[in-house]
Design an enzyme around this catalytic site. Structure first.
Site, mmCIF file in Angstrom:
data_model
loop_
_atom_site.group_PDB
_atom_site.id
_atom_site.type_symbol
_atom_site.label_atom_id
_atom_site.label_comp_id
_atom_site.label_asym_id
_atom_site.label_seq_id
_atom_site.Cartn_x
_atom_site.Cartn_y
_atom_site.Cartn_z
ATOM 1 N N TRP B 294 5.731 44.118 -14.830
ATOM 2 C CA TRP B 294 6.452 45.395 -15.398
ATOM 3 C C TRP B 294 6.391 46.680 -14.625
ATOM 4 O O TRP B 294 7.355 47.460 -14.591
ATOM 5 C CB TRP B 294 5.786 45.569 -16.625
ATOM 6 N N HIS B 295 5.331 46.717 -13.957
ATOM 7 C CA HIS B 295 5.252 48.125 -12.937
ATOM 8 C C HIS B 295 6.249 48.346 -11.946
ATOM 9 O O HIS B 295 6.861 49.210 -11.619
ATOM 10 C CB HIS B 295 3.965 48.436 -12.675
ATOM 11 N N GLY B 296 6.588 46.832 -11.365
ATOM 12 C CA GLY B 296 7.444 47.215 -10.194
ATOM 13 C C GLY B 296 7.807 45.801 -9.477
ATOM 14 O O GLY B 296 6.750 44.785 -9.711
ATOM 15 N N PHE B 450 9.557 53.279 -12.877
ATOM 16 C CA PHE B 450 9.286 52.215 -13.764
ATOM 17 C C PHE B 450 10.496 52.018 -14.932
ATOM 18 O O PHE B 450 10.387 51.168 -15.696
ATOM 19 C CB PHE B 450 7.829 52.027 -14.069
#
Lengths: 317, 450
Positions: B294-296, B450
């Site tokens: 999700w973050h990257g 994000f």
């Protein structure tokens, strides 16, 4: 309303105290900037970044040329600062010659070079000469894509400058330190003492290549081109001789397009451009501290440079 | 009015990207109504359509290049040379945030916890409410939707409280986060120049932990404060995580809206701890793997969060041994010492995986990690001493405020003088300190990406 009134009063008061502290400092970076801006009266002035400050042994150059010399190079600064510096200098003094030290990649846009122009802000209200460059902080070209620029599509720096305290942003600690520290150079020259090793040189070059590849800041900055042309034209107007110089670096990058741009600008104004970045005489690690020359290297370089300048001055009296 | 402002705000970035947002808004709006009206398997079908639409948008914009790059890499290893095309697009701002918020709506309607919203403008505002559009908190429909239908009268106390929260958020962002960031950049952008400087790497890591926290929680405070000024109450997103006494507690206090999202919609549906310790551990690892993703779209984020998950799994299996170890270090007479010990160890443990979060590449991260434990050398380079000292002062202020909130006032209120006159002087001084010490140049919020 009460908070706003109190804030304005407090801001003015803090501004007055900081102004007093700033302009009464007798040593350190603040003092040297003020000196270069308002008092420098040497025949030869060197402007530029830390490369100017570390690489030009001005006492040696002064001896060699029989001219008084002052090194007005400033750590962390760029051509933008040199432009402001030249304008300030020429407003109170007409030197015989100005040396503009450039890094081979000088004309590329670098966000940090605008950030560091904050050192001009204490002079903002008293000196018109630096305002154009100081205002560039809020109108830097890269920002047009940022959400903040789109939210505030005007020069936000001018709004920030309504605050007196903001003009001394990130300076209070240095000003307090300056009260106790007596770092002062008569000539502005501040040599580095260490010597780089072969491993550190390779690391430096690798790191430089890596950051170069991940930098998105690889476009020519019109403000820097304007600064270079501005410096040349201001000097020409005042009949001050000017030379553009690239002192030695660890690795030559002369295939870079900005290098050729600097060359063509110098040529179009008929200005001498002394490039030492590929000079084999400096192919010796003993001369380097990092990408700057050390004391041995700067002394050697200054001797060569002074001779070259002497020849130039003999031909162009 | 709020919806128009939100649209304008979003379009400041790349105007055409609003069409992506509108696409998911329309799908989720109708999906919500259809889920509510349908019966049996059709309800699930509409939920799946909604989830595929949201994940699909996220996959195309955020993950396509990552997957393409990895598939190409694996194929190259096998001797194939596929010519997979790459997309040259900028990630829409806050995509992961509003996609997750949109998904929570259809899931909650499916679960029967939320009635479907019939007014598409209200629903659009739920997804696009501008204070939290780009970096959360990731809200739930039960908390937010009804607030857009209520009247919000002028309430001086509420507005002042919102403004104070915004001011504290700004302080954390420009005085602490961005100042720590200057030191962090010096270490993480040029790690090889600091070879052998163990203390420099530890300092860089600690400063990055403070930078990340103050950057993100600073934005959350500003978002929550701005919403509060308008009469909207958003959920708390951070609760002084670095004062936690265990790594598990840190995750209950850090980015609460995302952690609870994964707990509610992934961890518990997978069975949580109900199906035994081993299954619970696997579920935890899945959640933290997804959290990293999700973050990257980069292995550095995935590894970073996988390590966080691994820490929790380790704690799950070796709780007794950990407690025994702590009992040897704890003092029977000093509760304060024990608190400091637990807090410091939890903080250090959480910092180590951050090396992957901040490093530019996997080799950089591994080099930094190796340097952290190269105890034979030592060495500290502080770079610009003023920057270092400003950052340290900022961190001291942060801990002073949070310790006051945690242990003395037991509330989220900022420490302030009681008398009104002194309050004015206090807040004016805070603003002046921000003007004198804040970093105002070129500072984007880390979590906007994000």
């Amino acid at each position: 309303m009460i908070l706003l009134a109190l804030l304005i009063v407090l801001d003015q008061l803090v501004g007055i105290v900081m102004h007093k502290l700033y302009f009464s400092s007798t040593s350190g970076s603040e003092y040297e900037t003020t000196y270069a801006f308002t008092k420098a009266d040497a025949d030869l002035i060197v402007t530029g970044s830390s490369k100017a400050r570390r690489n030009y042994n001005t006492p040696l150059i002064a001896d060699s040329l029989k001219l008084s010399c002052y090194n007005a190079g400033h750590d962390g600064q760029s051509l933008l600062f040199s432009y402001a510096m030249t304008k300030m200098l020429l407003s109170h003094h007409q030197p015989k010659i100005i040396v503009v030290e450039l890094f081979p990649e000088e004309l590329y846009y670098k966000e940090v070079h605008y950030d560091r122009l904050n050192i001009l802000l204490p002079y903002y209200s008293d000196y018109n000469e630096i305002r154009e460059v100081a205002n560039w902080r809020g109108a830097r070209n890269e920002d047009t894509t940022s959400i903040f620029y789109k939210l505030f599509p005007f020069n936000i720096e001018k709004i920030k400058l309504l605050s007196q305290s903001y003009r001394y942003n990130s300076m209070w600690l240095d000003l307090i330190k300056g009260l106790f520290k007596k770092q002062k150079t008569e000539s502005g020259y501040l040599p580095l003492q260490k010597t780089i090793s072969e491993i550190d040189k390779q690391k430096y070059i690798e790191e430089f290549e890596l950051t170069k590849n991940r930098e998105r800041e690889r476009h020519i900055d019109p403000n820097k081109v304007k600064s270079l042309i501005g410096i040349i034209e201001s000097c020409k107007q005042k009949n001050v001789k000017i030379v553009v110089v690239m002192s030695p670096v660890l690795k030559k990058y002369s295939d870079d397009p900005v290098y050729h741009l600097i060359d063509s600008i110098a040529m179009s104004y008929n200005i001498p451009f002394f490039d030492f970045t590929g000079d084999n005489r400096f192919n010796n690690l003993e001369y380097f501290a990092d990408n700057h020359l050390n004391q041995i290297g700067s002394t050697y370089f200054s001797t060569i440079f002074a001779n070259k300048l002497k020849s130039f001055l003999a031909l162009n009296p | 009015m709020l919806l128009v402002a939100s649209c304008v705000f979003y379009m400041f970035f790349i105007p055409s990207y609003i069409l992506i947002l509108l696409f998911t808004i329309v799908i989720d709006y109708f999906a919500g109504i259809w889920i509510e009206n349908a019966k049996g398997k059709r309800r699930k079908l509409f939920l799946i359509i909604s989830i595929i639409a949201n994940i699909g948008v996220l996959s195309v914009f955020k993950y396509y290049n990552f997957f393409a790059e990895n598939i190409e890499g694996i194929a190259e290893l096998l001797g194939w040379h596929p010519n997979i095309p790459f997309l040259n697009m900028i990630l829409p701002i806050g995509l992961s945030f509003h996609t997750f918020q949109a998904m929570s709506y259809t899931i909650e309607v499916y679960r029967g916890n939320q009635k479907s919203e019939r007014n598409i403008l209200i629903y659009a505002l739920y997804v696009m409410f501008y204070p939290q559009l780009v970096a959360g908190p990731i809200e739930r429909p039960q908390n937010l939707l009804h607030q857009f239908k209520e009247d919000h009268t002028f309430d001086y106390t509420r507005i002042v409280a919102g403004l104070k929260l915004m001011l504290w958020g700004l302080f954390k962002k420009v005085v602490i986060a961005d100042r720590c960031g200057a030191y962090v950049s010096n270490v993480f952008d040029y790690p090889y120049q600091h070879e052998g400087e163990t203390i420099t790497f530890w300092c860089g890591l600690f400063f990055f932990a403070w930078q990340l926290y103050c950057d993100f929680s600073g934005y959350s405070d500003m978002a929550i404060g701005a919403a509060q000024v308008m009469g909207i109450k958003l959920m708390t997103n951070f609760k002084r995580p670095y004062l936690s006494k265990s790594i598990g507690e840190i995750w209950q206090r850090w980015h609460i809206s995302l952690t609870s999202w994964f707990m509610d919609y992934v961890f518990r549906p997978l069975g949580g701890y109900r199906k035994g310790r081993d299954r619970g551990a696997i579920n935890l690892l899945i959640v933290y793997f997804l959290s990293g993703l999700w973050h990257g779209a980069a292995w550095t984020f995935i590894i970073c969060f996988f390590l966080f998950g691994a820490q929790l799994v380790f704690r799950l299996y070796f709780k007794k041994q950990i407690n025994w170890l702590f009992s040897k270090l704890e003092s029977p007479n000093s509760k304060r010492w024990n608190n400091i010990l637990h807090t410091a160890i939890a903080f250090i443990m959480i910092c180590i995986p951050f090396a992957f979060f901040r490093a530019h590449s996997l080799p950089d991260a591994l080099f930094i990690l190796k340097s952290l434990f190269n105890f034979g050398t030592g060495g500290l380079s502080i770079g610009n001493s003023s920057t270092f000292i400003y950052a340290v002062i900022g961190v001291i202020i942060l801990y002073s405020v949070e310790i006051y909130q945690e242990y003395y006032s037991k509330s989220d209120a900022l420490p302030e003088p009681k008398s009104t006159g002194f309050k004015f002087v206090f807040y004016s001084s805070v603003i002046i300190y921000i003007l004198l010490t804040g970093v105002f140049d070129a500072s984007q919020f880390i979590y906007f990406q994000f």
